[in-house]
Design a protein around this motif. Structure first.
Motif, PDB file in Angstrom:
ATOM      1  N   VAL A   1       0.827  -1.202   0.000  1.00 16.48           N
ATOM      2  CA  VAL A   1       0.000   0.000   0.000  1.00 16.48           C
ATOM      3  C   VAL A   1       0.868   1.262   0.000  1.00 16.48           C
ATOM      4  N   ALA A   2       1.751   1.370   0.973  1.00 10.03           N
ATOM      5  CA  ALA A   2       2.550   2.587   1.110  1.00 10.03           C
ATOM      6  C   ALA A   2       3.746   2.301   2.007  1.00 10.03           C
ATOM      7  N   ALA A   3       4.765   3.147   1.887  1.00  9.67           N
ATOM      8  CA  ALA A   3       5.935   3.026   2.749  1.00  9.67           C
ATOM      9  C   ALA A   3       6.641   4.365   2.851  1.00  9.67           C
ATOM     10  N   MET A   4       7.353   4.534   3.971  1.00 12.04           N
ATOM     11  CA  MET A   4       8.171   5.731   4.178  1.00 12.04           C
ATOM     12  C   MET A   4       9.535   5.282   4.660  1.00 12.04           C
ATOM     13  N   SER A   5      10.577   5.709   3.969  1.00 11.10           N
ATOM     14  CA  SER A   5      11.929   5.272   4.312  1.00 11.10           C
ATOM     15  C   SER A   5      12.412   5.956   5.577  1.00 11.10           C
ATOM     16  N   TRP A   6      13.347   5.323   6.275  1.00 13.32           N
ATOM     17  CA  TRP A   6      13.885   5.905   7.483  1.00 13.32           C
ATOM     18  C   TRP A   6      14.980   6.910   7.181  1.00 13.32           C
ATOM     19  N   SER A   7      15.666   6.747   6.038  1.00 11.34           N
ATOM     20  CA  SER A   7      16.856   7.543   5.767  1.00 11.34           C
ATOM     21  C   SER A   7      16.536   8.984   5.367  1.00 11.34           C
ATOM     22  N   ASP A   8      15.471   9.165   4.582  1.00 10.77           N
ATOM     23  CA  ASP A   8      15.168  10.526   4.116  1.00 10.77           C
ATOM     24  C   ASP A   8      13.671  10.796   4.031  1.00 10.77           C
ATOM     25  N   ASN A   9      12.870   9.921   4.656  1.00  9.66           N
ATOM     26  CA  ASN A   9      11.410  10.077   4.689  1.00  9.66           C
ATOM     27  C   ASN A   9      10.758  10.114   3.304  1.00  9.66           C
ATOM     28  N   ARG A  10      11.409   9.500   2.332  1.00 14.62           N
ATOM     29  CA  ARG A  10      10.761   9.365   1.030  1.00 14.62           C
ATOM     30  C   ARG A  10       9.547   8.461   1.168  1.00 14.62           C
TER      31      ARG A  10
ATOM     32  N   PHE B   1      -4.333   8.097  -0.285  1.00 17.85           N
ATOM     33  CA  PHE B   1      -3.727   7.702   0.984  1.00 17.85           C
ATOM     34  C   PHE B   1      -2.435   8.488   1.197  1.00 17.85           C
ATOM     35  N   THR B   2      -2.131   8.765   2.469  1.00 15.25           N
ATOM     36  CA  THR B   2      -0.895   9.444   2.830  1.00 15.25           C
ATOM     37  C   THR B   2      -0.305   8.766   4.054  1.00 15.25           C
ATOM     38  N   THR B   3       0.974   8.441   3.979  1.00 15.85           N
ATOM     39  CA  THR B   3       1.643   7.894   5.149  1.00 15.85           C
ATOM     40  C   THR B   3       2.590   8.941   5.739  1.00 15.85           C
ATOM     41  N   SER B   4       2.694   8.948   7.040  1.00 18.79           N
ATOM     42  CA  SER B   4       3.582   9.878   7.729  1.00 18.79           C
ATOM     43  C   SER B   4       4.086   9.191   8.986  1.00 18.79           C
ATOM     44  N   ARG B   5       5.103   9.774   9.600  1.00 21.44           N
ATOM     45  CA  ARG B   5       5.649   9.165  10.808  1.00 21.44           C
ATOM     46  C   ARG B   5       6.005  10.242  11.810  1.00 21.44           C
ATOM     47  N   ASP B   6       5.917   9.866  13.071  1.00 25.41           N
ATOM     48  CA  ASP B   6       6.324  10.727  14.171  1.00 25.41           C
ATOM     49  C   ASP B   6       7.349   9.930  14.963  1.00 25.41           C
ATOM     50  N   ASN B   7       8.622  10.204  14.734  1.00 26.00           N
ATOM     51  CA  ASN B   7       9.675   9.416  15.379  1.00 26.00           C
ATOM     52  C   ASN B   7       9.686   9.598  16.895  1.00 26.00           C
ATOM     53  N   ALA B   8       9.249  10.750  17.360  1.00 28.69           N
ATOM     54  CA  ALA B   8       9.215  10.990  18.802  1.00 28.69           C
ATOM     55  C   ALA B   8       8.198  10.085  19.494  1.00 28.69           C
ATOM     56  N   LYS B   9       7.173   9.667  18.736  1.00 24.66           N
ATOM     57  CA  LYS B   9       6.133   8.802  19.294  1.00 24.66           C
ATOM     58  C   LYS B   9       6.256   7.367  18.814  1.00 24.66           C
ATOM     59  N   ASN B  10       7.313   7.064  18.060  1.00 21.94           N
ATOM     60  CA  ASN B  10       7.487   5.716  17.504  1.00 21.94           C
ATOM     61  C   ASN B  10       6.237   5.261  16.754  1.00 21.94           C
ATOM     62  N   THR B  11       5.654   6.161  15.984  1.00 21.49           N
ATOM     63  CA  THR B  11       4.379   5.873  15.357  1.00 21.49           C
ATOM     64  C   THR B  11       4.396   6.281  13.892  1.00 21.49           C
ATOM     65  N   VAL B  12       3.769   5.462  13.083  1.00 23.43           N
ATOM     66  CA  VAL B  12       3.556   5.780  11.678  1.00 23.43           C
ATOM     67  C   VAL B  12       2.052   5.757  11.429  1.00 23.43           C
ATOM     68  N   TYR B  13       1.617   6.613  10.511  1.00 24.74           N
ATOM     69  CA  TYR B  13       0.192   6.782  10.247  1.00 24.74           C
ATOM     70  C   TYR B  13      -0.130   6.497   8.783  1.00 24.74           C
ATOM     71  N   LEU B  14      -1.352   6.099   8.548  1.00 25.06           N
ATOM     72  CA  LEU B  14      -1.859   5.962   7.193  1.00 25.06           C
ATOM     73  C   LEU B  14      -3.208   6.670   7.137  1.00 25.06           C
TER      74      LEU B  14
END
Length: 126
Positions: free
Chosen positions: A48-57, A68-81
């Motif tokens: 479905v979707a992915a976000m890389s750790w190295s540059d948030n691509r 659909f949009t995926t995003s992440r909040d590293n401070a919360k150890n959480t990724v969203y869809l």
């Protein structure tokens, strides 16, 4: 190693929106590419979707691009869809997964992911 768990599934009408979240354990969340896959009833698991750790691509399957949009909040150890304009064919079990790969080719392959959640059901129905 990182363990992941999905939240936020449910029943939504066609055209509606839903947001899924995936929380990861461990202190190395920042170093993992986070992917979303889904498994429709009686079908194979699909990317479905992915976000890389190295540059948030971000990378999206053609079937969900623009909706659909995926995003992440590293401070919360959480990724969203964030899922908008949902269709009947979006009905599936949605799974979150973690991997160290960063290339687009590898990010969309379920074989690249070693850490999987158990999934959350999303049903699009009127």
């Amino acid at each position: 190693q990182v363990q992941v768990a999905e939240f936020g599934g449910g029943l939504v009408q066609p055209g509606g929106s839903l947001i899924l979240s995936c929380t990861a354990s461990g202190r190395t969340f920042n170093w993992y590419t986070m992917g979303w896959f889904r498994q429709p009833p009686g079908k194979e698991r699909e990317f479905v979707a992915a976000m890389s750790w190295s540059d948030n691509r971000t990378l999206y399957a053609d079937s969900v691009k623009g909706r659909f949009t995926t995003s992440r909040d590293n401070a919360k150890n959480t990724v969203y869809l964030q899922m908008n304009s949902l269709k009947h064919e979006d009905t599936a079990v949605y799974l979150c997964a973690a991997t160290r790969v960063v290339t687009f080719a590898a990010m969309q392959l379920k074989e690249s992911y070693k850490n999987w959640g158990t999934g959350t059901q999303v049903t699009v129905s009127s």
